[in-house]
Design a protein around this motif. Structure first.
Motif, PDB file in Angstrom:
ATOM      1  N   ARG A  14       0.853  -1.192   0.000  1.00 43.49           N
ATOM      2  CA  ARG A  14       0.000   0.000   0.000  1.00 43.49           C
ATOM      3  C   ARG A  14       0.887   1.241   0.000  1.00 43.49           C
ATOM      4  NH1 ARG A  14      -3.395   0.449   4.886  1.00 43.49           N
ATOM      5  NH2 ARG A  14      -4.971   1.429   3.576  1.00 43.49           N
ATOM      6  N   ASP A  18      -0.668   9.011   3.609  1.00 46.17           N
ATOM      7  CA  ASP A  18      -1.891   8.889   4.414  1.00 46.17           C
ATOM      8  C   ASP A  18      -2.753  10.137   4.242  1.00 46.17           C
ATOM      9  OD1 ASP A  18      -3.532   7.521   6.252  1.00 46.17           O
ATOM     10  OD2 ASP A  18      -2.786   8.750   7.892  1.00 46.17           O
ATOM     11  N   ASP A  19      -3.062  10.457   2.966  1.00 50.33           N
ATOM     12  CA  ASP A  19      -3.793  11.694   2.678  1.00 50.33           C
ATOM     13  C   ASP A  19      -4.637  11.461   1.439  1.00 50.33           C
ATOM     14  OD1 ASP A  19      -4.547  14.354   1.991  1.00 50.33           O
ATOM     15  OD2 ASP A  19      -2.822  15.114   3.126  1.00 50.33           O
ATOM     16  N   ASP A  20      -5.958  11.538   1.597  1.00 50.36           N
ATOM     17  CA  ASP A  20      -6.858  11.277   0.476  1.00 50.36           C
ATOM     18  C   ASP A  20      -6.667  12.266  -0.665  1.00 50.36           C
ATOM     19  OD1 ASP A  20      -7.937   9.134   1.818  1.00 50.36           O
ATOM     20  OD2 ASP A  20      -9.632  10.269   2.648  1.00 50.36           O
ATOM     21  N   ASN A  21      -6.144  13.467  -0.367  1.00 47.35           N
ATOM     22  CA  ASN A  21      -5.982  14.479  -1.412  1.00 47.35           C
ATOM     23  C   ASN A  21      -4.923  14.098  -2.439  1.00 47.35           C
ATOM     24  OD1 ASN A  21      -7.898  16.239  -0.298  1.00 47.35           O
ATOM     25  ND2 ASN A  21      -6.386  17.127   1.102  1.00 47.35           N
ATOM     26  N   TYR A  22      -4.121  13.087  -2.130  1.00 49.92           N
ATOM     27  CA  TYR A  22      -3.066  12.711  -3.050  1.00 49.92           C
ATOM     28  C   TYR A  22      -3.553  11.744  -4.126  1.00 49.92           C
ATOM     29  CZ  TYR A  22       1.617  11.486  -4.661  1.00 49.92           C
ATOM     30  OH  TYR A  22       2.738  11.299  -5.424  1.00 49.92           O
ATOM     31  N   PHE A  23      -4.694  11.127  -3.920  1.00 44.16           N
ATOM     32  CA  PHE A  23      -5.146  10.062  -4.817  1.00 44.16           C
ATOM     33  C   PHE A  23      -6.320  10.524  -5.664  1.00 44.16           C
ATOM     34  CE2 PHE A  23      -3.349   8.135  -0.990  1.00 44.16           C
ATOM     35  CZ  PHE A  23      -2.315   7.402  -1.554  1.00 44.16           C
ATOM     36  N   ASP A  26     -10.688   6.416  -5.861  1.00 38.75           N
ATOM     37  CA  ASP A  26     -11.210   6.239  -4.499  1.00 38.75           C
ATOM     38  C   ASP A  26     -10.378   5.263  -3.694  1.00 38.75           C
ATOM     39  OD1 ASP A  26     -13.212   8.044  -5.051  1.00 38.75           O
ATOM     40  OD2 ASP A  26     -14.682   6.495  -5.597  1.00 38.75           O
ATOM     41  N   ASN A  27      -9.865   4.242  -4.357  1.00 41.18           N
ATOM     42  CA  ASN A  27      -9.051   3.227  -3.675  1.00 41.18           C
ATOM     43  C   ASN A  27      -7.592   3.289  -4.117  1.00 41.18           C
ATOM     44  OD1 ASN A  27      -9.634   2.394  -6.257  1.00 41.18           O
ATOM     45  ND2 ASN A  27      -9.713   0.201  -5.732  1.00 41.18           N
ATOM     46  N   LYS A  29      -4.926   4.415  -2.733  1.00 41.82           N
ATOM     47  CA  LYS A  29      -3.904   4.059  -1.751  1.00 41.82           C
ATOM     48  C   LYS A  29      -3.595   2.565  -1.792  1.00 41.82           C
ATOM     49  CE  LYS A  29      -2.984   4.134   3.256  1.00 41.82           C
ATOM     50  NZ  LYS A  29      -1.700   4.869   3.220  1.00 41.82           N
ATOM     51  N   ASP A  30      -4.605   1.753  -2.084  1.00 36.24           N
ATOM     52  CA  ASP A  30      -4.454   0.299  -2.052  1.00 36.24           C
ATOM     53  C   ASP A  30      -4.323  -0.326  -3.433  1.00 36.24           C
ATOM     54  OD1 ASP A  30      -4.958  -0.103   0.903  1.00 36.24           O
ATOM     55  OD2 ASP A  30      -6.803   0.909   0.335  1.00 36.24           O
ATOM     56  N   GLU A  35      -5.295   3.713  -9.569  1.00 37.75           N
ATOM     57  CA  GLU A  35      -4.778   5.081  -9.519  1.00 37.75           C
ATOM     58  C   GLU A  35      -4.143   5.461 -10.852  1.00 37.75           C
ATOM     59  OE1 GLU A  35      -3.991   8.816  -7.828  1.00 37.75           O
ATOM     60  OE2 GLU A  35      -5.299   7.168  -7.198  1.00 37.75           O
TER      61      GLU A  35
END
Length: 572
Positions: A14, A18-23, A26-27, A29-30, A35
């Protein structure tokens, strides 16, 4: 995308971010593939707004998908302005040495410096720093706890390098090592463009592994993919290991040492006799002594040395806090006199041993010995990190001990192996005092150890103290107060306090380190206990050492003697 390839135990497979603004997915990070698809869809259209957020991503995809756009960021006013200001043709890894009085910097620190050109002044460079976003209200113990537990977010910051020189070299009196990285212009551009993408983006911050040094390795990996900097599992990422990792992969082309202002002052002090040092120290408090007979009798060069040393000392000790009119007046008087006397150049500092040349930060040891003349034993020890007072000092701060997570198992002829000692943390700072510098020596340690209370039993304890230490050639005596809180099943109370002294003498010369010391505590339940030890360590190779010790653990009217011989192997 900063995906964990297995370098740490957390978040394998992963993204560390640890920041949703970077992606964009929706998923994201994983799922890196999701992405990638979302990024391609968002960045391909001309003048896509997300190009302004992710310029490095765009260049990566444009190169692989052959997107044609001669001015891909013409609509990105903020990014274009920032990129025009942040120019660099050289990247330098900076390693400020260990600073024991700051919990976040006990192992040293690492940051990147971006230079504008080969001949440009470093004062004009940029510094890339990764650190925990903490509150100034956090005390040292709370900072350590949250740093270990991942309680802080971590962020990259780009600041003028002169601020870091003032912070580390001037404000904290830390020596600095600078390593020029063997990166070409295209690789440096990748790194800078990715820094824009990470602006205000949060990572988890962990003091031992996901720290400043680990994140900088990730940045270099972005600049030069395939450098294999993050392929090995890291239980702890100590800053000096970052330097070693870059050096092992031939990513360092040059090394430079920058002494602190305190080191420069000490070099000046050493040029004078004890009597001249005493007068120079008095001049800092009272420049009027330049009219005294003692001062006037000295030659012009000796006067210049004393005045220059007094001036530098006055500026050093008053570098923090608000401007003091009296200090400013005395500084001006001394500076005026300096201009009337022969110029005094600060003696060149002989480069100390580079930190990356020291022993490994982990340690495995085998030992054998005898207790009370008839009980033979064998021991197996492991230490996660880092260095103790008797380890080979080459490349390490003198008089400093930082140990974390040390385990010792002991087996005797009459029993199975059992836990002899568990050091959670052991920090000791024996900074020598002199006429111009009077640092406080101190120590703190805690964990489990076997101690006498009716019989040798495992006790839990926290112990610490403070006092003074002095340098006398290769000898270094120290005397510290000592306070101890002990949880012992043989005592009536859950926590039993004790107080006493910790005194000793260190001798260091070449590959040999000697220590004789004794620490004793008198507890409030009328129990008295002391431990005295003579130990000698021979570093017969960079990563190997032999240590012999003779100790006595005593209590009221009785005690046990112990001899031990230990082989120690250090590794990263």
């Amino acid at each position: 995308m900063h995906v964990n390839p297995g370098a740490t135990l957390r978040d394998r497979g992963r993204s560390y971010i640890d920041d949703d603004n970077y992606f964009l997915a929706d998923n994201g990070k994983d799922d890196v593939l999701a992405e990638l698809r979302a990024t391609a869809a968002a960045l391909e259209p001309a003048e896509a707004p997300d190009r302004c957020r992710f310029p490095a991503r765009y260049r990566f995809l444009a190169g692989h998908f052959n997107w044609q756009d001669d001015t891909p960021f013409a609509h990105c006013e903020d990014y274009s302005e920032w990129r025009a200001a942040v120019q660099a043709s050289r990247a330098v890894l900076v390693f400020p040495a260990a600073y024991l009085n700051s919990p976040s910097s006990m192992f040293g620190h690492t940051l990147l410096r971006l230079d504008q050109g080969e001949g440009s002044a470093v004062w004009l460079s940029w510094a890339v720093n990764f650190g925990a976003v903490s509150s100034e209200a956090d005390n040292s113990l709370f900072h350590i706890y949250r740093g270990l537990a991942g309680g802080y977010p971590g962020r990259f910051a780009l600041v003028p390098y002169v601020q870091k020189i003032q912070e580390y070299s001037h404000m904290e009196n830390r020596d600095m090592w600078e390593y020029t990285l063997d990166l070409d212009q295209q690789e440096i551009d990748w790194l800078i463009e990715h820094l824009w993408e990470l602006k205000d983006i949060n990572f988890d911050y962990y003091f031992f592994d996901e720290n400043c040094s680990f994140r900088l390795l990730e940045l270099v990996e972005v600049a030069r993919p395939g450098s294999q900097l993050l392929t090995e599992l890291r239980f702890a990422e100590v800053p000096v290991n970052t330097v070693r990792a870059l050096d092992d992969r031939d990513l360092i082309s040059e090394r430079h040492y920058r002494p602190s202002k305190a080191v420069e002052l000490d070099n000046l002090r050493r040029q004078m006799t004890p009597r001249q040092q005493k007068l120079a120290r008095r001049l800092a408090d009272d420049p009027g002594l330049m009219e005294s007979e003692e001062f006037l009798q000295a030659g012009a060069e000796q006067q210049a040395q004393m005045v220059t040393t007094a001036y530098r000392y006055l500026r050093l000790v008053n570098r923090k806090g608000a401007r003091d009119p009296e200090v400013a007046r005395d500084s001006f008087v001394l500076l005026t006199k300096m201009n009337q006397l022969p110029r005094v150049d600060v003696p060149e500092t002989q480069d100390p041993e580079p930190p990356e040349a020291g022993h490994g930060t982990q340690m495995l040891a085998l030992a054998g010995g005898q207790r009370e003349g008839n009980q033979d034993f064998g021991e197996l020890s492991y230490r996660l990190t880092y260095h103790d007072l008797l380890d080979n000092n080459y490349g390490f701060l003198r008089g400093a001990q930082i140990q974390g997570l040390g385990l010792t198992l002991r087996s005797t002829e009459s029993g199975d192996p059992r836990l002899e000692e568990l050091d959670v943390v052991s920090i000791r700072s024996l900074a020598p005092r002199n006429r111009f510098s009077k640092p406080l020596s101190w120590y703190v340690e805690g964990g489990l150890e076997r101690a006498w209370a009716g019989r040798r039993r495992l006790v839990r304890y926290v112990q610490g103290g403070a006092g003074g230490s002095w340098a006398m050639g290769n000898w270094q005596p120290y005397l510290l107060t000592s306070l101890r809180m002990e949880n012992n099943s043989d005592f009536d109370t859950f926590l039993t306090p004790g107080a006493g002294l910790d005194a000793g003498l260190l001798y260091q010369r070449g590959r040999w380190q000697w220590q004789v010391g004794s620490v004793g505590h008198y507890f409030n339940n009328d129990t008295y206990r002391h431990t005295s030890e003579l130990a000698v360590h021979w570093a017969f190779a960079r990563q190997h050492g032999l240590r012999a010790s003779l100790s006595r653990e005593g209590w009221r009217g009785d005690g046990d003697n112990e001899f031990k011989l230990q082989w120690r192997w250090y590794f990263d």
